[in-house]
Design a protein around this motif. Sequence first.
Motif, PDB file in Angstrom:
ATOM      1  N   TRP A  22       0.838  -1.192   0.000  1.00  0.00           N
ATOM      2  CA  TRP A  22       0.000   0.000   0.000  1.00  0.00           C
ATOM      3  C   TRP A  22       0.877   1.247   0.000  1.00  0.00           C
ATOM      4  N   MET A  23       0.335   2.335  -0.517  1.00  0.00           N
ATOM      5  CA  MET A  23       1.060   3.602  -0.549  1.00  0.00           C
ATOM      6  C   MET A  23       0.091   4.781  -0.447  1.00  0.00           C
ATOM      7  N   MET A  24       0.530   5.819   0.236  1.00  0.00           N
ATOM      8  CA  MET A  24      -0.191   7.093   0.236  1.00  0.00           C
ATOM      9  C   MET A  24       0.767   8.155  -0.291  1.00  0.00           C
ATOM     10  N   ALA A  25       0.253   9.040  -1.114  1.00  0.00           N
ATOM     11  CA  ALA A  25       1.092  10.068  -1.722  1.00  0.00           C
ATOM     12  C   ALA A  25       0.471  11.449  -1.556  1.00  0.00           C
ATOM     13  N   CYS A  26       1.316  12.460  -1.522  1.00  0.00           N
ATOM     14  CA  CYS A  26       0.846  13.846  -1.526  1.00  0.00           C
ATOM     15  C   CYS A  26       1.898  14.706  -2.200  1.00  0.00           C
ATOM     16  N   ALA A  27       1.524  15.912  -2.545  1.00  0.00           N
ATOM     17  CA  ALA A  27       2.448  16.874  -3.147  1.00  0.00           C
ATOM     18  C   ALA A  27       2.230  18.222  -2.493  1.00  0.00           C
ATOM     19  N   CYS A  28       3.324  18.868  -2.131  1.00  0.00           N
ATOM     20  CA  CYS A  28       3.215  20.198  -1.521  1.00  0.00           C
ATOM     21  C   CYS A  28       3.969  21.201  -2.395  1.00  0.00           C
ATOM     22  N   SER A  29       3.388  22.360  -2.563  1.00  0.00           N
ATOM     23  CA  SER A  29       4.012  23.400  -3.370  1.00  0.00           C
ATOM     24  C   SER A  29       5.133  24.043  -2.562  1.00  0.00           C
ATOM     25  N   ALA A  30       6.312  23.449  -2.671  1.00  0.00           N
ATOM     26  CA  ALA A  30       7.442  23.893  -1.844  1.00  0.00           C
ATOM     27  C   ALA A  30       8.078  25.166  -2.389  1.00  0.00           C
ATOM     28  N   GLY A  31       7.989  25.365  -3.700  1.00  0.00           N
ATOM     29  CA  GLY A  31       8.651  26.519  -4.302  1.00  0.00           C
ATOM     30  C   GLY A  31      10.046  26.141  -4.769  1.00  0.00           C
ATOM     31  N   PRO A  32      10.631  26.957  -5.633  1.00  0.00           N
ATOM     32  CA  PRO A  32      11.891  26.592  -6.300  1.00  0.00           C
ATOM     33  C   PRO A  32      13.158  27.035  -5.575  1.00  0.00           C
ATOM     34  N   ALA A  33      13.059  27.459  -4.311  1.00  0.00           N
ATOM     35  CA  ALA A  33      14.226  28.027  -3.631  1.00  0.00           C
ATOM     36  C   ALA A  33      15.414  27.068  -3.593  1.00  0.00           C
ATOM     37  N   ILE A 236      -1.872   3.424  -5.001  1.00  0.00           N
ATOM     38  CA  ILE A 236      -1.619   4.677  -4.282  1.00  0.00           C
ATOM     39  C   ILE A 236      -2.919   5.398  -3.939  1.00  0.00           C
ATOM     40  N   THR A 237      -3.025   5.808  -2.676  1.00  0.00           N
ATOM     41  CA  THR A 237      -4.107   6.691  -2.243  1.00  0.00           C
ATOM     42  C   THR A 237      -3.537   8.100  -2.176  1.00  0.00           C
ATOM     43  N   TYR A 238      -4.207   9.041  -2.843  1.00  0.00           N
ATOM     44  CA  TYR A 238      -3.694  10.414  -2.885  1.00  0.00           C
ATOM     45  C   TYR A 238      -4.306  11.259  -1.771  1.00  0.00           C
ATOM     46  N   LEU A 239      -3.458  11.935  -1.033  1.00  0.00           N
ATOM     47  CA  LEU A 239      -3.887  12.827   0.046  1.00  0.00           C
ATOM     48  C   LEU A 239      -3.814  14.265  -0.453  1.00  0.00           C
ATOM     49  N   GLU A 240      -4.958  14.937  -0.526  1.00  0.00           N
ATOM     50  CA  GLU A 240      -5.019  16.335  -0.964  1.00  0.00           C
ATOM     51  C   GLU A 240      -4.754  17.229   0.234  1.00  0.00           C
ATOM     52  N   LEU A 241      -3.547  17.796   0.311  1.00  0.00           N
ATOM     53  CA  LEU A 241      -3.153  18.573   1.486  1.00  0.00           C
ATOM     54  C   LEU A 241      -3.974  19.845   1.653  1.00  0.00           C
ATOM     55  N   ILE A 242      -4.330  20.477   0.547  1.00  0.00           N
ATOM     56  CA  ILE A 242      -5.078  21.731   0.620  1.00  0.00           C
ATOM     57  C   ILE A 242      -6.451  21.502   1.256  1.00  0.00           C
ATOM     58  N   ALA A 243      -7.002  20.301   1.070  1.00  0.00           N
ATOM     59  CA  ALA A 243      -8.318  19.985   1.643  1.00  0.00           C
ATOM     60  C   ALA A 243      -8.226  19.551   3.094  1.00  0.00           C
ATOM     61  N   ASP A 244      -7.002  19.443   3.612  1.00  0.00           N
ATOM     62  CA  ASP A 244      -6.798  19.011   4.996  1.00  0.00           C
ATOM     63  C   ASP A 244      -6.505  20.229   5.865  1.00  0.00           C
ATOM     64  N   ASN A 245      -7.383  20.505   6.806  1.00  0.00           N
ATOM     65  CA  ASN A 245      -7.245  21.715   7.633  1.00  0.00           C
ATOM     66  C   ASN A 245      -5.984  21.722   8.475  1.00  0.00           C
ATOM     67  N   THR A 246      -5.431  20.542   8.746  1.00  0.00           N
ATOM     68  CA  THR A 246      -4.250  20.489   9.617  1.00  0.00           C
ATOM     69  C   THR A 246      -2.978  20.906   8.898  1.00  0.00           C
ATOM     70  N   PHE A 247      -3.003  20.918   7.553  1.00  0.00           N
ATOM     71  CA  PHE A 247      -1.771  21.232   6.826  1.00  0.00           C
ATOM     72  C   PHE A 247      -1.273  22.644   7.135  1.00  0.00           C
ATOM     73  N   MET A 248      -2.168  23.631   7.118  1.00  0.00           N
ATOM     74  CA  MET A 248      -1.744  25.009   7.383  1.00  0.00           C
ATOM     75  C   MET A 248      -1.214  25.151   8.801  1.00  0.00           C
ATOM     76  N   ASP A 249      -1.813  24.438   9.751  1.00  0.00           N
ATOM     77  CA  ASP A 249      -1.310  24.473  11.129  1.00  0.00           C
ATOM     78  C   ASP A 249       0.104  23.911  11.198  1.00  0.00           C
ATOM     79  N   GLU A 250       0.315  22.788  10.523  1.00  0.00           N
ATOM     80  CA  GLU A 250       1.644  22.166  10.523  1.00  0.00           C
ATOM     81  C   GLU A 250       2.654  23.031   9.767  1.00  0.00           C
ATOM     82  N   LEU A 251       2.182  23.702   8.710  1.00  0.00           N
ATOM     83  CA  LEU A 251       3.062  24.590   7.938  1.00  0.00           C
ATOM     84  C   LEU A 251       3.553  25.739   8.801  1.00  0.00           C
TER      85      LEU A 251
END
Length: 266
Positions: A22-33, A236-251
């Motif tokens: 099994w696998m879970m995947a996500c992508a975060c817009s990290a930016g090109p720095a 793969i199960t895809y995790l949509e980070l933008i739809a997860d309210n905890t992402f901004m808190d963790e960010l």
Amino acid sequence: DKLSLFLDIGTNGEIVLGNSDWMMACACSAGPAFEGAGVSCGMPATIGAIEDVTINSNTLEPTIKVLGDIPPLGSCGSGMISVLAEMLNTGIIDKAGHILKAVSSQQSVVSNSRVRLGEHGAEYVLCWAADSGTGEDIVLTEVDINNLIRTKAAIYAGITVMLKKLGIKPSDIEQVLIGGAFGQHINIEKAIQIGLLPNLPWEKFQFLGNTSLSGAYNVLLSQQAQQQAENIAHKITYLELIADNTFMDELMAASFLPHTNSESLV
């Protein structure tokens, strides 16, 4: 078969957690720095890029390592991770990434010409113009540092959300696989120090090189590889980070060096 964390650290930080079943995947817009864009003296990891830095805690003088052993042209992602960790460890910057005018050493307060006010605010001079390959000072500015912190925070937050979503402790991860051309130059110790990677034993980390390119080659040349790629995708199960309210808190929590919670992902 091992519980594995795969990271491709680039403009979009791709993260996969799982094993052969099994696998879970996500992508975060990290930016090109970390790829050299949006940073005053940034460049890709090519000949002339500063790839590693150590800073003397007493004099604040840097020792740099350059790809190709030529006068430096700029700093690549691994060099920026390295200098960020060194600036934090020597007290040149605080946990929020602010450059401090004077630095307390064991003996006294050190004032250094490498820490100065530049055109874009406070900055640290990695290489003077006379020694660079561009004829100009190579610097890391406070604005650059803020961009780097936002980038590493996005990746770290993505990892944290995924682990919490699955109820997995960081210590359960058996191996961390790092892909991408940039990834193979990363200093693991310093990446952990700035809070880019989870604080795990170094032997758990493995560099894979440019996995997306090698994967594309395989799929183009082999129908078997193409079928294997499709089979993997279906697992793969895809995790949509933008739809997860905890992402901004963790960010927000990860937008410090190394992060707000010193015990996080230990």
